[in-house]
Motif scaffolding. Sequence first.
Motif, mmCIF file in Angstrom:
data_model
loop_
_atom_site.group_PDB
_atom_site.id
_atom_site.type_symbol
_atom_site.label_atom_id
_atom_site.label_comp_id
_atom_site.label_asym_id
_atom_site.label_seq_id
_atom_site.Cartn_x
_atom_site.Cartn_y
_atom_site.Cartn_z
ATOM 1 N N TRP A 112 1.232 5.726 0.793
ATOM 2 C CA TRP A 112 1.213 6.549 2.011
ATOM 3 C C TRP A 112 0.100 7.570 2.036
ATOM 4 O O TRP A 112 -0.079 8.274 3.027
ATOM 5 C CB TRP A 112 2.559 7.283 2.152
ATOM 6 C CG TRP A 112 3.004 7.951 0.887
ATOM 7 C CD1 TRP A 112 3.904 7.467 -0.024
ATOM 8 C CD2 TRP A 112 2.558 9.205 0.346
ATOM 9 N NE1 TRP A 112 4.052 8.323 -1.096
ATOM 10 C CE2 TRP A 112 3.230 9.409 -0.884
ATOM 11 C CE3 TRP A 112 1.663 10.185 0.768
ATOM 12 C CZ2 TRP A 112 3.034 10.530 -1.694
ATOM 13 C CZ3 TRP A 112 1.449 11.300 -0.031
ATOM 14 C CH2 TRP A 112 2.134 11.467 -1.236
ATOM 15 N N THR A 162 0.804 -1.224 0.000
ATOM 16 C CA THR A 162 0.000 0.000 0.000
ATOM 17 C C THR A 162 0.841 1.281 0.000
ATOM 18 O O THR A 162 2.008 1.270 0.391
ATOM 19 C CB THR A 162 -0.932 0.002 1.241
ATOM 20 O OG1 THR A 162 -0.125 -0.138 2.411
ATOM 21 C CG2 THR A 162 -1.934 -1.131 1.188
ATOM 22 N N GLU A 164 1.341 12.424 -13.693
ATOM 23 C CA GLU A 164 0.740 12.600 -12.369
ATOM 24 C C GLU A 164 1.688 13.417 -11.498
ATOM 25 O O GLU A 164 2.843 13.034 -11.297
ATOM 26 C CB GLU A 164 0.483 11.235 -11.727
ATOM 27 C CG GLU A 164 -0.274 11.368 -10.426
ATOM 28 C CD GLU A 164 -0.543 10.029 -9.747
ATOM 29 O OE1 GLU A 164 0.399 9.226 -9.640
ATOM 30 O OE2 GLU A 164 -1.693 9.795 -9.329
ATOM 31 N N GLU A 207 6.556 2.660 3.583
ATOM 32 C CA GLU A 207 7.607 2.985 4.555
ATOM 33 C C GLU A 207 7.499 4.447 5.010
ATOM 34 O O GLU A 207 8.074 4.823 6.021
ATOM 35 C CB GLU A 207 8.993 2.697 3.962
ATOM 36 C CG GLU A 207 9.379 3.481 2.705
ATOM 37 C CD GLU A 207 8.815 2.891 1.396
ATOM 38 O OE1 GLU A 207 7.789 2.194 1.440
ATOM 39 O OE2 GLU A 207 9.412 3.169 0.333
ATOM 40 N N LEU A 237 -3.615 2.230 -9.590
ATOM 41 C CA LEU A 237 -2.429 3.042 -9.887
ATOM 42 C C LEU A 237 -2.761 4.530 -10.002
ATOM 43 O O LEU A 237 -3.772 4.985 -9.492
ATOM 44 C CB LEU A 237 -1.776 2.500 -11.155
ATOM 45 C CG LEU A 237 -1.483 0.987 -11.124
ATOM 46 C CD1 LEU A 237 -0.919 0.505 -12.449
ATOM 47 C CD2 LEU A 237 -0.542 0.631 -9.976
ATOM 48 N N LYS A 296 2.135 -4.993 3.599
ATOM 49 C CA LYS A 296 3.346 -4.158 3.623
ATOM 50 C C LYS A 296 2.909 -2.713 3.381
ATOM 51 O O LYS A 296 2.658 -2.296 2.259
ATOM 52 C CB LYS A 296 4.355 -4.557 2.536
ATOM 53 C CG LYS A 296 5.706 -3.887 2.828
ATOM 54 C CD LYS A 296 6.552 -3.605 1.623
ATOM 55 C CE LYS A 296 6.310 -2.308 0.932
ATOM 56 N NZ LYS A 296 6.587 -1.084 1.702
ATOM 57 N N THR A 313 5.544 1.572 -10.520
ATOM 58 C CA THR A 313 5.718 0.432 -9.607
ATOM 59 C C THR A 313 4.811 -0.714 -10.029
ATOM 60 O O THR A 313 5.208 -1.882 -9.987
ATOM 61 C CB THR A 313 5.410 0.857 -8.147
ATOM 62 O OG1 THR A 313 6.071 2.075 -7.865
ATOM 63 C CG2 THR A 313 5.854 -0.196 -7.159
ATOM 64 N N GLY A 352 -0.421 2.015 -5.746
ATOM 65 C CA GLY A 352 0.765 2.867 -5.776
ATOM 66 C C GLY A 352 0.954 3.449 -7.167
ATOM 67 O O GLY A 352 0.006 3.546 -7.959
ATOM 68 N N GLN A 353 2.186 3.819 -7.453
ATOM 69 C CA GLN A 353 2.473 4.486 -8.722
ATOM 70 C C GLN A 353 2.368 3.522 -9.905
ATOM 71 O O GLN A 353 2.659 2.328 -9.761
ATOM 72 C CB GLN A 353 3.882 5.052 -8.699
ATOM 73 C CG GLN A 353 4.098 6.097 -7.622
ATOM 74 C CD GLN A 353 5.489 6.680 -7.671
ATOM 75 O OE1 GLN A 353 6.014 6.986 -8.745
ATOM 76 N NE2 GLN A 353 6.109 6.833 -6.518
#
Length: 502
Positions: free
Chosen positions: A160, A158, A393, A187, A259, A184, A240, A236-237
Amino acid sequence: MTAIVEPDIAFLRRPQRLYIGGEFVTTAGRLPTVNPATGGVLAEAPLATEREVDDAVAAARSAFPSWRAVPPTRRARLLWDLADRLEQHADELATIEVLDNGKPLWEAQAVDIALTIELFRYYAGWTTKITGSVQPNSIPGMLSMVRREPVGVVAAITPWNFPLLEVAYKLGPALAAGCTVVVKPSELAPLSTLRLMELVHEAGFPAGTVNVVVGGPEIGVQLVRHAGVDKVAFTGQTATGKAIVGAAADTLKRVTLELGGKSPNIVFADADLDAATGGAFGGLFFNQGQACVAGSRLLVEDRVADELVERLVGRARSLRLGHGLQPETQMGPLISSRHRERVLGYVTTATEDGAEVATGGAAAAVDGFEGGFFVQPTVISGVGNSMRVAQEEIFGPVLSVIRWHDVDELTELANAVPYGLAAGIWSSDTSKALRLAERLDVGTVWINTYGMFDVAVPFGGRKQSGFGRELGEEALEPYLQSKSVWLDLDAAVPTSGQGISR
Ligand code: NAD
């Protein structure tokens, strides 16, 4: 602005630990997480090693056979109990989100935490409604049934920007379907997920049903490549997501991807301009512009463009920036200093490409929070759809205004980006808006509103915004697989002692 004293949250004073196989695990490695409003270290998250990732996957694997066999009514009670615990700790969780992510408290309360709670209740209801079917076949004497079974161990990876909510989007349907999960979190904002694990533990989920490992991309890569993981649920991106599809190929595991976006927010001249101004403004500046659905391309009919830009500039200039716990704060800081540099870099490309910064465009100074990662709310006018600010983006408080004259070209313009996540349409002619909605190549269209979410309404992207859906009944599908079971109704019944024992 009101001075604040950051609240004393007992959880933040405790040493942070991973959650593996029903145990809280202390790690040698630590990962400082930063409060984006101050730039100071908020806590030290536990940094997982390869071994702990293996342990978490092994725990989820060994819990899977028993978790899938837990009666649906019992799974429902556990999910409902978790929702109740989240509700009891709603203010604490919202505060953790503010301190770790930077968003204003009212946003964390009304969106992140409120939706998380309702989501677990919604999927508690689904545990008892996952049905199979009996299918007709053309073979005399044969019965064929289709069972829907959980896919197994899920890795939930995931971002942030909505730290807890993004975990809930995956955990709710995965657990309802009977899967076990290794989470996960990002971070950059892992703390609310770690607090969630304490509540999961207190609710009494069997050991290994939910596990958490914390770390950067390398931990994500290990999970994606892991032979013990059956499915990856990723948000996410886009870059990624592409790497994940590649890394998952070796084990051919299932992947769903939520995404990035570059959503058009389309304003017709016949729109209620007060409503459209509010929708254009909130559609972009909500969550500091750090939302996948941000209406970052404002496509305005030429006749009302000057007036709309003037209104937006006025609102942007009066927006109150501050620490998310200050009650007056309307917009907080960005997640990191690195991300702020990236966002401001786009403003530079816009001016190089010939667009004009109507307001903002620089880092913002906020009294008392000089170390924070604030950016002025920015409106860029005169943007062409092929410019980088219109194609890529930005994920920050930067609104690009693009004018259009010709309705026939509008659909093409709206669709002319690699993304296909969402769109907004503002018009008093709802038939016209509905006809346009049909032609937009996106997963969600909001008409005369923007950014609406509900636990029962599926959400997800098209094109390079990903595939799969979260929320609603559709979100259960990726966590289930079918099995066809045949039975010969005319077969001889085995005599006593010869059959398979029950
Ligand atoms: P990111 O892709 O940088 O990171 C997301 C997660 O993936 C993190 O946990 C990260 O550690 C992990 N990761 C990074 N590289 C990895 C790899 N190679 N293999 C496996 N895991 C890896 O995204 P971010 O910056 O945290 O989040 C912002 C992005 O998320 C934006 O693009 C936004 O549009 C998108 N987003 C999409 C949705 C949606 O529903 N479509 C919702 C929220 C955010």
